[in-house]
Motif scaffolding. Sequence first.
Motif, PDB file in Angstrom:
ATOM      1  N   MET A   1       0.843  -1.194   0.000  1.00 22.34           N
ATOM      2  CA  MET A   1       0.000   0.000   0.000  1.00 22.34           C
ATOM      3  C   MET A   1       0.879   1.246   0.000  1.00 22.34           C
ATOM      4  O   MET A   1       1.876   1.304   0.729  1.00 22.34           O
ATOM      5  CB  MET A   1      -0.924   0.014   1.218  1.00 22.34           C
ATOM      6  N   ALA A   2       0.522   2.228  -0.831  1.00 20.97           N
ATOM      7  CA  ALA A   2       1.354   3.417  -0.979  1.00 20.97           C
ATOM      8  C   ALA A   2       0.471   4.664  -1.034  1.00 20.97           C
ATOM      9  O   ALA A   2      -0.747   4.600  -0.841  1.00 20.97           O
ATOM     10  CB  ALA A   2       2.203   3.311  -2.238  1.00 20.97           C
ATOM     11  N   LYS A   3       1.116   5.797  -1.293  1.00 21.97           N
ATOM     12  CA  LYS A   3       0.406   7.060  -1.468  1.00 21.97           C
ATOM     13  C   LYS A   3       0.353   7.422  -2.945  1.00 21.97           C
ATOM     14  O   LYS A   3       1.171   6.974  -3.749  1.00 21.97           O
ATOM     15  CB  LYS A   3       1.117   8.172  -0.693  1.00 21.97           C
ATOM     16  N   PHE A   4      -0.614   8.267  -3.294  1.00 25.14           N
ATOM     17  CA  PHE A   4      -0.688   8.755  -4.666  1.00 25.14           C
ATOM     18  C   PHE A   4       0.613   9.448  -5.067  1.00 25.14           C
ATOM     19  O   PHE A   4       1.070   9.329  -6.201  1.00 25.14           O
ATOM     20  CB  PHE A   4      -1.841   9.740  -4.821  1.00 25.14           C
ATOM     21  N   SER A   5       1.171  10.181  -4.131  1.00 26.61           N
ATOM     22  CA  SER A   5       2.377  10.942  -4.438  1.00 26.61           C
ATOM     23  C   SER A   5       3.583  10.047  -4.716  1.00 26.61           C
ATOM     24  O   SER A   5       4.609  10.516  -5.208  1.00 26.61           O
ATOM     25  CB  SER A   5       2.700  11.908  -3.293  1.00 26.61           C
ATOM     26  N   ASP A   6       3.466   8.732  -4.412  1.00 25.96           N
ATOM     27  CA  ASP A   6       4.564   7.805  -4.677  1.00 25.96           C
ATOM     28  C   ASP A   6       4.545   7.266  -6.106  1.00 25.96           C
ATOM     29  O   ASP A   6       5.503   6.625  -6.541  1.00 25.96           O
ATOM     30  CB  ASP A   6       4.499   6.610  -3.715  1.00 25.96           C
ATOM     31  N   LEU A   7       3.451   7.512  -6.841  1.00 22.68           N
ATOM     32  CA  LEU A   7       3.314   6.938  -8.181  1.00 22.68           C
ATOM     33  C   LEU A   7       4.395   7.468  -9.116  1.00 22.68           C
ATOM     34  O   LEU A   7       4.582   8.678  -9.248  1.00 22.68           O
ATOM     35  CB  LEU A   7       1.937   7.271  -8.760  1.00 22.68           C
TER      36      LEU A   7
ATOM     37  N   GLU B   1      -6.286  -0.922  -2.437  1.00 21.70           N
ATOM     38  CA  GLU B   1      -5.152  -1.788  -2.114  1.00 21.70           C
ATOM     39  C   GLU B   1      -3.826  -1.102  -2.425  1.00 21.70           C
ATOM     40  O   GLU B   1      -2.856  -1.242  -1.679  1.00 21.70           O
ATOM     41  CB  GLU B   1      -5.257  -3.093  -2.913  1.00 21.70           C
ATOM     42  N   GLN B   2      -3.785  -0.366  -3.525  1.00 18.06           N
ATOM     43  CA  GLN B   2      -2.522   0.221  -3.961  1.00 18.06           C
ATOM     44  C   GLN B   2      -2.254   1.606  -3.373  1.00 18.06           C
ATOM     45  O   GLN B   2      -1.101   1.979  -3.177  1.00 18.06           O
ATOM     46  CB  GLN B   2      -2.483   0.280  -5.486  1.00 18.06           C
ATOM     47  N   PHE B   3      -3.327   2.373  -3.119  1.00 16.75           N
ATOM     48  CA  PHE B   3      -3.134   3.764  -2.677  1.00 16.75           C
ATOM     49  C   PHE B   3      -3.932   4.078  -1.414  1.00 16.75           C
ATOM     50  O   PHE B   3      -4.305   5.226  -1.178  1.00 16.75           O
ATOM     51  CB  PHE B   3      -3.534   4.728  -3.804  1.00 16.75           C
ATOM     52  N   GLY B   4      -4.163   3.072  -0.605  1.00 17.75           N
ATOM     53  CA  GLY B   4      -4.990   3.242   0.587  1.00 17.75           C
ATOM     54  C   GLY B   4      -4.430   4.210   1.610  1.00 17.75           C
ATOM     55  O   GLY B   4      -5.174   4.717   2.454  1.00 17.75           O
ATOM     56  N   GLU B   5      -3.131   4.492   1.553  1.00 13.09           N
ATOM     57  CA  GLU B   5      -2.570   5.461   2.492  1.00 13.09           C
ATOM     58  C   GLU B   5      -3.024   6.882   2.172  1.00 13.09           C
ATOM     59  O   GLU B   5      -2.942   7.765   3.028  1.00 13.09           O
ATOM     60  CB  GLU B   5      -1.040   5.391   2.475  1.00 13.09           C
TER      61      GLU B   5
END
Length: 244
Positions: free
Chosen positions: A1-7, A40-44
């Motif tokens: 799980m990551a943040k949008f800003s990590d994309l 799942e991928q950007f739940g943070e």
Amino acid sequence: MAKFSDLRNVFPLLDSVKARTRDCVSLEEASGEVLDLLMEQFGESIVLTRLFATVAYGQLPSENQSFVRRLTTNKLAGALLTDDTPILSLMASRGVKPAWNDRRQSAGHLGIPLVSADFVDSIPMIARLLAEVGFEMDWLAADSGGIDVNTLSKMSGVFYVRDASSAVDDQGRKIISAQGFVRDAGVQTVFGLAGGFAIDKTFLAILFFCNETIERRQADQFLPLMSTVKASTVTVVADRALFA
């Protein structure tokens, strides 16, 4: 799980969307799979995410029709509602609270009737969303001839509100009018993706309510997601297999 800003690269996400929706038999099922994947991928980053589609009033489930009738009656617009009225209908919802994971529990957004330009303008967030992606309010006039399908199919865009607590429209209204929700849920940026099919005047929108500040360039990175969702759901939309 990551943040949008990590994309850094959106293409693995697009491949995952294709895989998750391949066997879905309705737009509602596919919408749920897309939002599950995003959580799942950007739940943070996500407080709440929702996917909407325009559905003609006459094609809605009975509970959705009842909700829309009450809403238009309360806003003195009931006489404008017909079986052909496009309803921006909530197909799936996911969020940090259990109630936000069931679209049927939405208190105010189960269906938003696009009965007239004035009605849409009374809902600042929806008015801004449609305006930013090029949806013409003139299409909703009784004598307009309806939505231009050729134009709709080419529409694609990003709705963006950097600061949900302070952003206002040209009438001085808060674009995100549910300020209690913004405050209590810690919402910072709201952004969305939208686009139309050349099929039965169907229009999709995905909204993200985020707990971090997302810059415009970061939101724009997600625009290919809408094209992938459209391509992955074109068969069920063409078959009018909308609700589970």
